[in-house]
Design an enzyme around this catalytic site. Structure first.
Site, PDB file in Angstrom:
ATOM      1  N   ASP A 160       0.861  -1.177   0.000  1.00 17.97           N
ATOM      2  CA  ASP A 160       0.000   0.000   0.000  1.00 17.97           C
ATOM      3  C   ASP A 160       0.900   1.231   0.000  1.00 17.97           C
ATOM      4  O   ASP A 160       1.488   1.583   1.024  1.00 17.97           O
ATOM      5  CB  ASP A 160      -0.903   0.010   1.233  1.00 17.97           C
ATOM      6  CG  ASP A 160      -1.979  -1.072   1.201  1.00 17.97           C
ATOM      7  OD1 ASP A 160      -1.762  -2.111   0.538  1.00 17.97           O
ATOM      8  OD2 ASP A 160      -3.021  -0.890   1.851  1.00 17.97           O
ATOM      9  N   LYS A 196      -6.812   3.267  -3.517  1.00 19.40           N
ATOM     10  CA  LYS A 196      -7.225   3.284  -2.111  1.00 19.40           C
ATOM     11  C   LYS A 196      -7.470   4.719  -1.676  1.00 19.40           C
ATOM     12  O   LYS A 196      -6.716   5.622  -2.058  1.00 19.40           O
ATOM     13  CB  LYS A 196      -6.129   2.627  -1.264  1.00 19.40           C
ATOM     14  CG  LYS A 196      -6.361   2.616   0.236  1.00 19.40           C
ATOM     15  CD  LYS A 196      -5.203   1.891   0.944  1.00 19.40           C
ATOM     16  CE  LYS A 196      -5.282   2.004   2.454  1.00 19.40           C
ATOM     17  NZ  LYS A 196      -4.126   1.346   3.127  1.00 19.40           N
ATOM     18  N   LYS A 250     -10.206   0.279  -2.570  1.00 21.13           N
ATOM     19  CA  LYS A 250     -10.123   0.052  -1.129  1.00 21.13           C
ATOM     20  C   LYS A 250     -10.393   1.346  -0.374  1.00 21.13           C
ATOM     21  O   LYS A 250      -9.524   2.205  -0.291  1.00 21.13           O
ATOM     22  CB  LYS A 250      -8.736  -0.492  -0.749  1.00 21.13           C
ATOM     23  CG  LYS A 250      -8.551  -0.721   0.754  1.00 21.13           C
ATOM     24  CD  LYS A 250      -7.163  -1.261   1.069  1.00 21.13           C
ATOM     25  CE  LYS A 250      -6.892  -1.336   2.565  1.00 21.13           C
ATOM     26  NZ  LYS A 250      -5.529  -1.857   2.873  1.00 21.13           N
TER      27      LYS A 250
END
Length: 353
Positions: A186, A253, A289
């Protein structure tokens, strides 16, 4: 809300058919292929700041009132008992169980890993979570604890949460996590670069991190964190989403969870529109996400409704949609037990983390 209708390019796979590839992102494309697609979509041979500005600022604007109104309307949908049982189990399967505190210890990560594998030890029908998300130095602990379980190890990287470090440092950060066994990275974009119009720098950062994720036989999936709370407008969220997808992100995300606001339903809808339109245009599926601030099953179910009605049923899968959360799982387990027994657990029946 307006939809994205950029210049069409030849599809590289099925789009909008309900039979999309099993995993999202650009897993099998080389950096050269990613650049070729970006040039084809933007209509520019040179991917410099001028070309990116022309393309990104040419995307249709987002109707803020429409986005907020659509989110509010979707949030009123009721979910009946049978569907709610399915939704609760689906949420559990989509959770990236997260601990990102300076006080994290190996023991805490092992406990979190055990909870991710068996969220409700007394009920073997309860599914496992999707992943455990930790800082780099705790990746080896998580890898050992989750070996053979099917639960992934995600690591936050690239000078998380600020992203304010040289590219060399951010790449070394990524390499460290991947070589330690992280299945997913991430990364955070440099919001300062994006907001000042240095789009080619952000694009090149993502491409370079993606290459580290695939280096030396590794195959870590890349989630690109936009930190939407700092992007200020829905138009910027749409632009950052397209920039990240064209750079080869496997997921986009919302947030680090360290900036307020973190995930919101309207922002997530804007991102879901982006991945829907990107697959329709290119054939490449990208995951989404939302992370930070989603604490109750009621809120999470609103996101599932938004996923289904905005991007489509393909995204109702942990390969395509995740929740970055720490406390959400406890509430889902309490709601799940309520459906099964008719009574709520007390707080002593769930773990603090």
């Amino acid at each position: 809300m307006s939809t994205t209708t950029p210049t069409s390019v030849a599809a590289t796979g099925p789009a909008g058919t309900g039979t999309a590839p099993a995993t999202p992102g650009s897993a099998d494309r080389s950096a050269a292929e990613i650049a070729d697609l970006a040039r084809s979509v933007t209509g520019s041979a040179l991917l410099d700041d001028t070309a990116w500005r022309r393309y990104l600022h040419g995307l249709p604007g987002v109707d803020k009132v429409g986005a907020d109104g659509r989110a509010a309307a979707l949030g009123t949908r009721s979910i009946k008992t049978t569907s709610k049982a399915w939704a609760l189990d689906t949420i559990i399967r989509m959770v990236d169980l997260t601990t990102l505190e300076g006080a994290d210890t190996p023991g805490k990560v092992r406990a979190l890993a055990a909870k991710a594998v068996r969220p409700e030890p007394a009920d073997p029908t309860c599914p496992s979570a999707a992943a455990v998300c930790v800082y780099n130095d705790l990746v080896p602990v998580a890898v050992e604890a989750l070996a053979g379980t099917g639960v992934k190890v995600a690591a936050v990287s690239t000078a998380f949460p600020s992203g304010r470090a040289s590219r060399a440092v951010r790449l070394a950060d990524t390499r460290d996590a991947v070589e330690a066994g992280a299945d997913e990275i991430d990364m955070v974009i440099d919001r300062g670069a994006f907001l000042s119009g240095r789009y080619s720098q952000v694009y090149e950062d993502i491409v370079a991190v993606r290459e580290e994720c695939r280096a030396n036989g590794h195959h870590a999936h890349l989630k690109v964190i936009l930190e939407t709370g700092e992007l200020a407008t829905y138009d910027n969220v749409r632009r950052a989403s397209w920039l990240a997808m064209l750079a080869g992100a496997d997921f986009i995300k919302t947030s680090t969870g360290k900036v307020s606001p973190a995930a919101t339903l309207p922002v997530t809808i804007v991102m879901l529109e982006a991945v829907r339109d990107f697959r329709a245009l290119t054939g490449v599926p990208i995951g989404v996400k939302p992370a930070g601030g989603i604490r109750t099953s009621k809120d999470a179910i609103k996101y599932l409704v938004a996923v289904n009605e905005t991007a489509g049923g393909d995204w109702l899968d942990p390969d395509w949609f995740r929740f970055g959360a720490s406390s959400l799982l406890n509430d889902v387990l309490m709601q799940r037990n309520k459906l099964a027994t008719g009574a709520y657990w007390g707080p002593d029946y769930v773990t603090v983390d």
